[in-house]
Motif scaffolding. Structure first.
Motif, PDB file in Angstrom:
ATOM      1  N   SER A   1       0.977  22.957 -34.043  1.00 48.99           N
ATOM      2  CA  SER A   1      -0.051  21.952 -33.809  1.00 48.99           C
ATOM      3  C   SER A   1       0.613  20.605 -33.621  1.00 48.99           C
ATOM      4  O   SER A   1       1.701  20.364 -34.124  1.00 48.99           O
ATOM      5  N   SER A   2      -0.054  19.719 -32.873  1.00 51.07           N
ATOM      6  CA  SER A   2       0.524  18.403 -32.647  1.00 51.07           C
ATOM      7  C   SER A   2      -0.533  17.341 -32.835  1.00 51.07           C
ATOM      8  O   SER A   2      -1.704  17.617 -33.028  1.00 51.07           O
ATOM      9  N   GLN A   3      -0.106  16.077 -32.747  1.00 50.54           N
ATOM     10  CA  GLN A   3      -1.004  14.955 -32.934  1.00 50.54           C
ATOM     11  C   GLN A   3      -2.017  14.879 -31.796  1.00 50.54           C
ATOM     12  O   GLN A   3      -1.856  15.517 -30.791  1.00 50.54           O
ATOM     13  N   PRO A   4      -3.085  14.066 -31.944  1.00 52.66           N
ATOM     14  CA  PRO A   4      -4.052  13.940 -30.864  1.00 52.66           C
ATOM     15  C   PRO A   4      -3.378  13.533 -29.566  1.00 52.66           C
ATOM     16  O   PRO A   4      -2.383  12.821 -29.549  1.00 52.66           O
ATOM     17  N   ALA A   5      -3.961  14.016 -28.447  1.00 50.06           N
ATOM     18  CA  ALA A   5      -3.388  13.734 -27.134  1.00 50.06           C
ATOM     19  C   ALA A   5      -3.453  12.254 -26.836  1.00 50.06           C
ATOM     20  O   ALA A   5      -4.504  11.639 -26.908  1.00 50.06           O
ATOM     21  N   ALA A   6      -2.312  11.693 -26.505  1.00 50.07           N
ATOM     22  CA  ALA A   6      -2.297  10.278 -26.106  1.00 50.07           C
ATOM     23  C   ALA A   6      -2.960  10.139 -24.757  1.00 50.07           C
ATOM     24  O   ALA A   6      -2.914  11.035 -23.945  1.00 50.07           O
ATOM     25  N   GLU A   7      -3.566   9.005 -24.507  1.00 45.50           N
ATOM     26  CA  GLU A   7      -4.314   8.834 -23.279  1.00 45.50           C
ATOM     27  C   GLU A   7      -3.524   8.079 -22.222  1.00 45.50           C
ATOM     28  O   GLU A   7      -3.985   7.906 -21.097  1.00 45.50           O
ATOM     29  N   ASP A   8      -2.349   7.635 -22.581  1.00 46.83           N
ATOM     30  CA  ASP A   8      -1.564   6.880 -21.604  1.00 46.83           C
ATOM     31  C   ASP A   8      -0.100   7.290 -21.606  1.00 46.83           C
ATOM     32  O   ASP A   8       0.776   6.485 -21.308  1.00 46.83           O
TER      33      ASP A   8
ATOM     34  N   TYR B   1       6.220  17.704 -20.833  1.00 45.40           N
ATOM     35  CA  TYR B   1       5.223  18.755 -20.592  1.00 45.40           C
ATOM     36  C   TYR B   1       4.593  18.550 -19.217  1.00 45.40           C
ATOM     37  O   TYR B   1       4.706  17.500 -18.588  1.00 45.40           O
ATOM     38  N   PHE B   2       3.911  19.597 -18.778  1.00 44.40           N
ATOM     39  CA  PHE B   2       3.162  19.579 -17.523  1.00 44.40           C
ATOM     40  C   PHE B   2       1.684  19.565 -17.903  1.00 44.40           C
ATOM     41  O   PHE B   2       1.187  20.479 -18.565  1.00 44.40           O
ATOM     42  N   ALA B   3       0.950  18.537 -17.490  1.00 44.07           N
ATOM     43  CA  ALA B   3      -0.441  18.358 -17.909  1.00 44.07           C
ATOM     44  C   ALA B   3      -1.413  18.803 -16.825  1.00 44.07           C
ATOM     45  O   ALA B   3      -1.208  18.547 -15.639  1.00 44.07           O
ATOM     46  N   VAL B   4      -2.474  19.468 -17.250  1.00 44.99           N
ATOM     47  CA  VAL B   4      -3.597  19.804 -16.367  1.00 44.99           C
ATOM     48  C   VAL B   4      -4.790  18.996 -16.858  1.00 44.99           C
ATOM     49  O   VAL B   4      -5.186  19.095 -18.022  1.00 44.99           O
ATOM     50  N   ILE B   5      -5.348  18.174 -15.976  1.00 44.45           N
ATOM     51  CA  ILE B   5      -6.391  17.227 -16.366  1.00 44.45           C
ATOM     52  C   ILE B   5      -7.561  17.311 -15.407  1.00 44.45           C
ATOM     53  O   ILE B   5      -7.441  17.831 -14.297  1.00 44.45           O
ATOM     54  N   LEU B   6      -8.698  16.780 -15.843  1.00 41.32           N
ATOM     55  CA  LEU B   6      -9.902  16.773 -15.020  1.00 41.32           C
ATOM     56  C   LEU B   6     -10.062  15.415 -14.355  1.00 41.32           C
ATOM     57  O   LEU B   6      -9.836  14.369 -14.986  1.00 41.32           O
TER      58      LEU B   6
ATOM     59  N   ASP C   1      -8.304  13.833 -12.375  1.00 43.57           N
ATOM     60  CA  ASP C   1      -7.074  13.029 -12.334  1.00 43.57           C
ATOM     61  C   ASP C   1      -7.111  11.909 -13.373  1.00 43.57           C
ATOM     62  O   ASP C   1      -6.635  10.805 -13.150  1.00 43.57           O
ATOM     63  N   ASN C   2      -7.691  12.226 -14.540  1.00 44.53           N
ATOM     64  CA  ASN C   2      -7.918  11.240 -15.593  1.00 44.53           C
ATOM     65  C   ASN C   2      -7.177  11.674 -16.851  1.00 44.53           C
ATOM     66  O   ASN C   2      -7.460  12.734 -17.420  1.00 44.53           O
ATOM     67  N   ASN C   3      -6.241  10.846 -17.312  1.00 39.99           N
ATOM     68  CA  ASN C   3      -5.473  11.174 -18.518  1.00 39.99           C
ATOM     69  C   ASN C   3      -6.354  11.391 -19.741  1.00 39.99           C
ATOM     70  O   ASN C   3      -5.959  12.068 -20.697  1.00 39.99           O
ATOM     71  N   ARG C   4      -7.528  10.792 -19.731  1.00 42.53           N
ATOM     72  CA  ARG C   4      -8.425  10.908 -20.886  1.00 42.53           C
ATOM     73  C   ARG C   4      -9.208  12.220 -20.901  1.00 42.53           C
ATOM     74  O   ARG C   4     -10.025  12.439 -21.783  1.00 42.53           O
ATOM     75  N   LYS C   5      -8.958  13.057 -19.904  1.00 43.28           N
ATOM     76  CA  LYS C   5      -9.660  14.337 -19.827  1.00 43.28           C
ATOM     77  C   LYS C   5      -8.662  15.490 -19.746  1.00 43.28           C
ATOM     78  O   LYS C   5      -8.623  16.250 -18.777  1.00 43.28           O
ATOM     79  N   PRO C   6      -7.828  15.648 -20.794  1.00 40.66           N
ATOM     80  CA  PRO C   6      -6.828  16.735 -20.745  1.00 40.66           C
ATOM     81  C   PRO C   6      -7.479  18.109 -20.932  1.00 40.66           C
ATOM     82  O   PRO C   6      -8.305  18.301 -21.833  1.00 40.66           O
ATOM     83  N   LEU C   7      -7.113  19.047 -20.076  1.00 45.06           N
ATOM     84  CA  LEU C   7      -7.606  20.424 -20.205  1.00 45.06           C
ATOM     85  C   LEU C   7      -6.569  21.322 -20.879  1.00 45.06           C
ATOM     86  O   LEU C   7      -6.911  22.177 -21.686  1.00 45.06           O
TER      87      LEU C   7
ATOM     88  N   PHE D   1      -6.778  21.878 -26.364  1.00 45.74           N
ATOM     89  CA  PHE D   1      -7.318  20.738 -27.102  1.00 45.74           C
ATOM     90  C   PHE D   1      -8.683  21.051 -27.706  1.00 45.74           C
ATOM     91  O   PHE D   1      -9.501  21.739 -27.095  1.00 45.74           O
ATOM     92  N   ASP D   2      -8.914  20.504 -28.915  1.00 46.82           N
ATOM     93  CA  ASP D   2     -10.237  20.624 -29.515  1.00 46.82           C
ATOM     94  C   ASP D   2     -11.058  19.387 -29.145  1.00 46.82           C
ATOM     95  O   ASP D   2     -10.643  18.567 -28.324  1.00 46.82           O
ATOM     96  N   GLU D   3     -12.233  19.258 -29.753  1.00 42.63           N
ATOM     97  CA  GLU D   3     -13.142  18.164 -29.392  1.00 42.63           C
ATOM     98  C   GLU D   3     -12.571  16.785 -29.713  1.00 42.63           C
ATOM     99  O   GLU D   3     -12.955  15.792 -29.104  1.00 42.63           O
ATOM    100  N   ASP D   4     -11.656  16.731 -30.679  1.00 40.02           N
ATOM    101  CA  ASP D   4     -11.027  15.451 -31.031  1.00 40.02           C
ATOM    102  C   ASP D   4      -9.710  15.229 -30.292  1.00 40.02           C
ATOM    103  O   ASP D   4      -8.936  14.336 -30.655  1.00 40.02           O
TER     104      ASP D   4
END
Length: 363
Positions: A253-260, A302-307, A309-315, A331-334
């Motif tokens: 497990s890791s810390q919450p996803a950073a948004e930037d 890491y390689f990120a998949v997002i919705l 093209d928004n960093n705040r919407k990591p899938l 990712f969970d809801e938080d």
């Protein structure tokens, strides 16, 4: 829903259910009938469009049946023969298709196990089904160059003449691509000798072949990776890619996803495995949103998949930079990330509902 999205949804259904399908009848009900209905667009419950258990007596063969006949304007246009999903398709499976093809007006015959669809016509001899397909569609490895040709066989866009005209080129291009794929994975001696003769001036002995075989394999893989990176650099406006330090391997497990924190600097290498993983996640997400909304960004770790093209919407995140282990981050809801170890890319399908849930939270 666009045609490519319909195909992606069908692919996801096959990926999710294939292991639970063990009989030919189950394959028909779970995969083939939805393919005829959803992908090709024909009404499987209208006998004027789709005739199940189609019968046409052939010589002394009486009462033999083909699984489905697709009818247009009162004429049989396509014949479909189904094998169970766990069975590999071979030309020996197609004996009934050969016989029926010769006694009906059908110009297209399809052999399928629900995952792979092999399309045949009569290029070699009139009214005689060819030994090799002109189009092979694998729903778990869709060749996007074939989508436009497949669409010509749908109810709304049916264009048989165009399909037949393109069949010859499709047939041989498809075969060449499959040969190349095989050689890239496991080069044959003749393939290896070809390259040795171009770069080595000495006598090609068995010892030399043994020495060069792994080199040819490695070189072809690196070439493919270079081509993929070059296309990606072009798409991103010419960014430069180099090697990357591996991410820590043992993490649950890791810390919450950073948004930037998706740093798009230069020391990044996007691998074929990451792109393949991205395509799997994208296919899963297509059941909830249009595929163009599912974007990707690579970073050092890491390689990120997002919705959108928004960093705040990591899938999801693909942690594939380690030397031995690979992880899928979800990712969970938080926006807390949990990493799941993957033995193969196919295991991503096992987390399909988690990925869809993440999409629904943002969509």
């Amino acid at each position: 829903m666009e045609f490519a999205e319909v195909l992606a949804a069908m692919a996801q259904k096959v990926a999710n259910q294939r292991e639970a399908i063990h009989t030919e009848e189950a394959t028909k009900n779970a995969f083939v009938m939805p393919f005829i209905s959803n992908v090709l667009g024909y009404d499987v419950f209208d006998p004027l469009e789709v005739v199940p258990e189609f019968t046409a007596d052939v010589g002394i063969k009486k009462g033999e049946k083909i699984d489905y006949a697709i009818v247009r304007d009162g004429e049989v246009q396509m014949l479909i023969e189904t094998k169970k999903s766990t069975e590999a398709l071979t030309i020996e499976n197609a004996s009934q298709l050969f016989r029926y093809f010769a006694v009906t007006n059908a110009r297209v015959a399809v052999l399928t196990n629900g995952q792979v669809y092999q399309f045949y016509t009569d290029l070699d001899a009139p009214n005689r089904m060819d030994d090799k397909p002109f189009l092979v569609l694998d729903l778990l490895d869709i060749d996007e160059t074939l989508i436009a040709e497949l669409r010509k066989l749908t109810k709304d866009s049916f264009d048989l003449e165009s399909v037949i005209n393109a069949a010859g080129e499709l047939k041989y291009i498809g075969q060449i691509k499959r040969v190349l794929a095989t050689q890239f994975r496991e080069p044959e001696d003749e393939w290896t000798r070809f390259f040795i003769s171009r770069v080595y001036d000495g006598v090609i002995t068995q010892r030399v072949r043994d020495q060069f075989t792994p080199l040819v394999t490695k070189a072809t893989k690196q070439f493919l990776n270079d081509q993929a990176n070059e296309r990606l650099k072009t798409a991103l406006g010419g960014a430069s890619y180099a090697s990357v330090e591996p991410a820590p391997g043992e993490t649950v497990s890791s810390q919450p996803a950073a948004e930037d924190d998706l740093n798009r600097d230069t020391e990044i290498e996007t691998t074929l495995e990451e792109l393949e993983g991205y395509q799997i996640i994208k296919a899963i997400a297509c059941s909830e949103v249009k595929p163009q909304r599912v974007a990707q960004r690579d970073s050092k770790s890491y390689f990120a998949v997002i919705l959108d093209d928004n960093n705040r919407k990591p899938l999801a995140r693909l942690h594939f930079n380690g030397k031995s282990k690979k992880y899928l981050g979800l990712f969970d809801e938080d926006k807390n990330e949990t990493r799941h170890e993957l033995a193969s890319l196919d295991e991503i399908y096992g987390f399909a509902e988690d990925i869809r849930a993440a999409v629904r939270r943002y969509a």
